[in-house]
Every structure is written in C-alpha cells, then in structure tokens.
Write an enzyme that holds these catalytic residues in place. Structure first.
Site, PDB file in Angstrom:
ATOM      1  N   HIS A  11     -21.907 -59.926  58.529  1.00  0.00           N
ATOM      2  CA  HIS A  11     -21.371 -61.306  57.844  1.00  0.00           C
ATOM      3  C   HIS A  11     -20.137 -61.914  58.440  1.00  0.00           C
ATOM      4  CE1 HIS A  11     -19.654 -57.949  55.628  1.00  0.00           C
ATOM      5  NE2 HIS A  11     -18.537 -58.808  55.225  1.00  0.00           N
ATOM      6  N   HIS A  58     -16.725 -64.124  57.630  1.00  0.00           N
ATOM      7  CA  HIS A  58     -15.866 -64.630  56.568  1.00  0.00           C
ATOM      8  C   HIS A  58     -15.327 -66.044  57.102  1.00  0.00           C
ATOM      9  CE1 HIS A  58     -15.381 -61.036  53.763  1.00  0.00           C
ATOM     10  NE2 HIS A  58     -15.881 -60.447  55.235  1.00  0.00           N
TER      11      HIS A  58
END
Length: 189
Positions: free
Chosen positions: A175, A177
């Site tokens: 992922h 950010h």
C-alpha cells in the site's frame, strides 16, 4: 470545552465581534481538510514530538510492524484487513476504484489528508515485486497523483511505502500512503 493547550492560538476565534474574556466555543484543535471539513483532532506539536520520539514511534507503529511481521509469517495467505476492504466485508471511505486498485482514507490519519492506494491483487511487500508488476506499480503511482489532485493537494504531498519490520509495515498487503494538507518535516523517520 476546548481541548487545545492554553498556548494554542485560536485563529478562528480572532474576530472583531468576539467578546473579551468570554469562554471560547468548542474547538477540535482547528484542523480542516482541503474542502473545509473538520478532521479528527490533532494533538499539540509537543505531544506529537514526544510520541514520535518515544520507543515504538507514533502510535506504537514499530510495535504494530513487529506484530504484523510475526503474524504474516504464521498466517500463510490469510486475508489482510485490506483484502477485507476490497471484498467490502470491512467498511472504508472509498475515494477511487478501478479494476486494478482501490483508494480509501486511512482510519488513523497522520496528516489532514491521508489516504491509501492498494492493488486489488495482493502483493505482500514492495520487496517481493517482480518485472511482471511493473505496469501495476506505475498505475498505482498515477492513481495516487490523480487522487491527490482531486483531494486539493496542489501544494504537494508525500508518498510512503513501508516495507517489512524495519520499514514499519503494519499490513502485509502492498500500500502507498499519500499524506498532505500540511508542511512535511525532514527527515521522515
């Protein structure tokens, strides 16, 4: 009653019509998003610095990363919280979705704007990508940039990918950010 420290300057209260010595109205410590919406209260800067300097870092991220690394070794392909968000079995504030990725707000934002960009195909870590992931990784970056623009981050933002225990990765599903809406400091870690 206002939860801000006594030295906090209430710029939103500095109006000519305010009665001196009147108690201040409720305050959420003033943070506002790019569209003026209230965000979750932030702690005073001194408390943020103390939390970041404490063992384990802000909100114990290092501890979370250590537990996540151990859990990922034991899990052997168990679904992560992000897999559950993709499957819609866990709620999230979704900002964008296509056939390759999903973008949603972080549940514990570290900036006025903080969202995550995740691939729908689970990749545990950035260090485990291969040449076959080149197009997907480029797509994630383009989606991050477009979503940042849609969120009003014209002044800039920070992209972060945590990898492994030492990188403080707390969910073993790749992922990105995206953090913005305030001036970032350097060095970051």
């Amino acid at each position: 009653m206002c939860r801000a420290p006594p030295h906090h300057v209430h710029t939103h209260l500095a109006t000519p019509n305010r009665v001196p010595h009147a108690p201040p109205p409720p305050c959420t410590w003033c943070p506002r998003g790019p569209r003026g919406q209230p965000l979750r209260p932030l702690c005073p800067p001194a408390q943020r610095r103390a939390a970041a300097a404490a063992p384990g870092g802000q909100d114990g991220e290092v501890g979370k990363a250590r537990r996540a690394a151990a859990a990922s070794e034991r899990a052997g392909g168990q679904p992560t919280i992000f897999s559950k968000i993709i499957a819609r079995s866990v709620p999230a504030t979704i900002l964008y979705e296509d056939d390759k990725c999903l973008v949603f707000r972080d549940v514990a934002p570290q900036a006025p704007v903080h969202f995550l960009v995740i691939p729908k195909h689970p990749i545990p870590r950035i260090s485990s990508v291969g040449p076959q992931d080149t197009e997907l990784l480029g797509h994630l970056l383009v989606v991050a940039a477009r979503t940042a623009q849609a969120e009003g981050l014209a002044e800039g933002y920070r992209l972060v990918i945590n990898d492994g225990k030492h990188g403080a990765q707390s969910v073993y599903h790749l992922h990105l950010h995206v953090l913005g809406g305030r001036q970032m400091g350097w060095p970051p870690g």
